[in-house]
Write a protein that holds these residues in place. Structure first.
Motif, PDB file in Angstrom:
ATOM      1  N   SER A   5      -9.098  16.323  -5.420  1.00 22.49           N
ATOM      2  CA  SER A   5      -9.004  14.768  -5.589  1.00 22.49           C
ATOM      3  C   SER A   5      -7.688  14.103  -4.930  1.00 22.49           C
ATOM      4  N   GLY A   6      -6.601  14.809  -4.442  1.00 19.20           N
ATOM      5  CA  GLY A   6      -5.355  14.256  -4.006  1.00 19.20           C
ATOM      6  C   GLY A   6      -5.672  14.150  -2.393  1.00 19.20           C
ATOM      7  N   TYR A   7      -6.880  14.358  -1.814  1.00 18.25           N
ATOM      8  CA  TYR A   7      -6.974  14.353  -0.377  1.00 18.25           C
ATOM      9  C   TYR A   7      -7.075  13.003   0.163  1.00 18.25           C
ATOM     10  N   ARG A   8      -7.395  11.965  -0.811  1.00 19.88           N
ATOM     11  CA  ARG A   8      -7.413  10.549  -0.396  1.00 19.88           C
ATOM     12  C   ARG A   8      -6.024  10.014  -0.064  1.00 19.88           C
ATOM     13  N   VAL A   9      -5.102  10.535  -0.990  1.00 16.42           N
ATOM     14  CA  VAL A   9      -3.574   9.930  -1.056  1.00 16.42           C
ATOM     15  C   VAL A   9      -3.105  10.369   0.469  1.00 16.42           C
TER      16      VAL A   9
ATOM     17  N   ASN B 216       3.588   5.994  -5.396  1.00 17.71           N
ATOM     18  CA  ASN B 216       3.241   6.581  -6.829  1.00 17.71           C
ATOM     19  C   ASN B 216       2.241   7.452  -7.149  1.00 17.71           C
ATOM     20  N   ARG B 217       1.082   7.405  -6.646  1.00 15.73           N
ATOM     21  CA  ARG B 217      -0.015   8.529  -6.690  1.00 15.73           C
ATOM     22  C   ARG B 217       0.631   9.837  -6.160  1.00 15.73           C
TER      23      ARG B 217
ATOM     24  N   ASN C 180       2.310  12.096  -8.692  1.00 17.51           N
ATOM     25  CA  ASN C 180       1.476  12.394  -9.659  1.00 17.51           C
ATOM     26  C   ASN C 180       0.723  13.490  -9.217  1.00 17.51           C
ATOM     27  N   LEU C 181       0.492  13.900  -8.124  1.00 21.64           N
ATOM     28  CA  LEU C 181      -0.123  14.821  -7.555  1.00 21.64           C
ATOM     29  C   LEU C 181       0.036  16.324  -8.038  1.00 21.64           C
ATOM     30  N   GLU C 182      -1.122  16.970  -8.229  1.00 21.10           N
ATOM     31  CA  GLU C 182      -0.974  18.435  -8.446  1.00 21.10           C
ATOM     32  C   GLU C 182      -1.618  19.068  -7.477  1.00 21.10           C
ATOM     33  N   PHE C 183      -0.773  19.770  -6.631  1.00 15.03           N
ATOM     34  CA  PHE C 183      -1.161  20.608  -5.354  1.00 15.03           C
ATOM     35  C   PHE C 183      -1.809  21.891  -5.745  1.00 15.03           C
TER      36      PHE C 183
ATOM     37  N   LEU D  67       0.734  -1.256   0.000  1.00 14.54           N
ATOM     38  CA  LEU D  67       0.004  -0.029  -0.055  1.00 14.54           C
ATOM     39  C   LEU D  67       0.944   1.410  -0.062  1.00 14.54           C
ATOM     40  N   ILE D  68       1.976   1.293   0.590  1.00 16.26           N
ATOM     41  CA  ILE D  68       2.773   2.322   0.702  1.00 16.26           C
ATOM     42  C   ILE D  68       3.451   2.661  -0.682  1.00 16.26           C
ATOM     43  N   GLY D  69       3.791   1.556  -1.310  1.00 20.29           N
ATOM     44  CA  GLY D  69       4.223   1.793  -2.539  1.00 20.29           C
ATOM     45  C   GLY D  69       3.236   2.503  -3.703  1.00 20.29           C
TER      46      GLY D  69
END
Length: 297
Positions: free
Chosen positions: A247-251, A166-167, A170-173, A160-162
């Motif tokens: 959308s990046g909140y869950r990461v 990766n996600r 690729n995030l755009e903050f 899961l950490i891996g």
């Protein structure tokens, strides 16, 4: 700086005496508040002393003092470093001295938490260099605690950490990067003796995505139920941005859950309650089940 003895309840008082002698502070009547990554003492006068486990932390504790001095100069309400030359070497254990905020740690209301985070993010950066935030490097440094877990649970967390790494790459903050606390949440804003909010725990200061200072409040509300909807909406209104709309909140939320679980896994080899809590947490992450029964440690 070379350590001559481990930091235990028996040795910590000797280290305290040696540290206090170097800065002309009286340790008489000191009370051990906790013994973890640091031995934390409350002195008879309003001073807190933190003694680190080993010399490897000297760079970090030096930066904590620098951060405290910077925030004081900026008239920002954070924990203050005592006006002495520090850190000091107590037989290989770096020791720092702090002005005591209050005798009882009472958390500030969520409105004040949001206001302090917003004000921190509005500050001009300090003249000294803060490290870049490296959240997954921090996780990597703690992966050895997976040895305390069932093999299947350990393998699941590694995988899961891996995936999260990766996600994350690729995030755009949406917010501009800058100085962050790194562990901003209601537990790190306490009320002074005068009832004013004060930011504590300065060891995670870095430069990075400011979303890291917002995610825990959202996580505590959305997954754990530790904040009410009204409290969360107040937090969003005062700070001015809702991280849950991104959308990046869950990461970031997934990272925080794993970070909290790994911290507890470090206790699992010697504490069966902690081990049982880790097993419960891993199962809820694996199944997507409720986090409402996660016990605070």
């Amino acid at each position: 700086m070379s350590s001559t003895a481990a930091l235990t309840e028996e040795t910590a008082h000797d280290f305290l005496a040696k540290a206090c002698e170097q800065v002309d502070v009286d340790p008489t009547g000191a009370k051990l508040v906790r013994l973890g990554s640091n031995a934390v003492y409350r002195l008879a006068e309003p001073v807190i002393v933190r003694i680190s486990r080993d010399a490897d932390t000297v760079e970090n504790v030096t930066r904590q003092v620098q951060v405290a001095r910077w925030l004081e100069q900026a008239d920002y309400p954070a924990t203050r470093a005592l006006d002495v030359d520090q850190p000091v070497d107590a037989d290989g254990h770096p020791a720092t001295f702090w002005v005591s905020i209050s005798e009882n740690e009472k958390y500030a209301p969520i409105r004040q938490v949001a206001d302090l985070i917003r004000r921190l993010h509005d500050l001009e950066p300090p003249s000294f260099t803060l490290p870049a935030a490296q959240p997954f490097a921090d996780l990597d440094n703690r992966l050895s605690v997976l040895a305390n877990l069932d093999a299947a649970d350990a393998d699941f967390l590694r995988e899961l950490i891996g995936e999260l790494r990766n996600r994350y790459d690729n995030l755009e903050f949406p917010l501009p990067p800058g100085v962050i606390h790194g562990d901003a949440n209601v537990g790190n804003v306490i009320l002074s003796r005068d009832g004013d909010p004060v930011l504590i725990d300065l060891d995670g200061f870095a430069v990075g995505p400011r979303e890291w200072d917002l995610v825990q409040t959202a996580l505590f509300y959305e997954r754990f139920g530790w904040h009410t909807e009204e409290e969360y909406r107040t937090f969003v209104d005062v700070y001015g941005f809702d991280i849950m709309s991104w959308s990046g909140y869950r990461v970031l939320a997934g990272y925080r859950e794993i970070s909290m679980t790994l911290w507890l896994a470090g206790k699992a080899d010697a504490d069966e309650k902690a081990a049982a809590e880790v097993r419960k947490r891993v199962e809820s992450i694996r199944s997507g089940g409720s986090r409402r029964d996660w016990a605070p440690f």
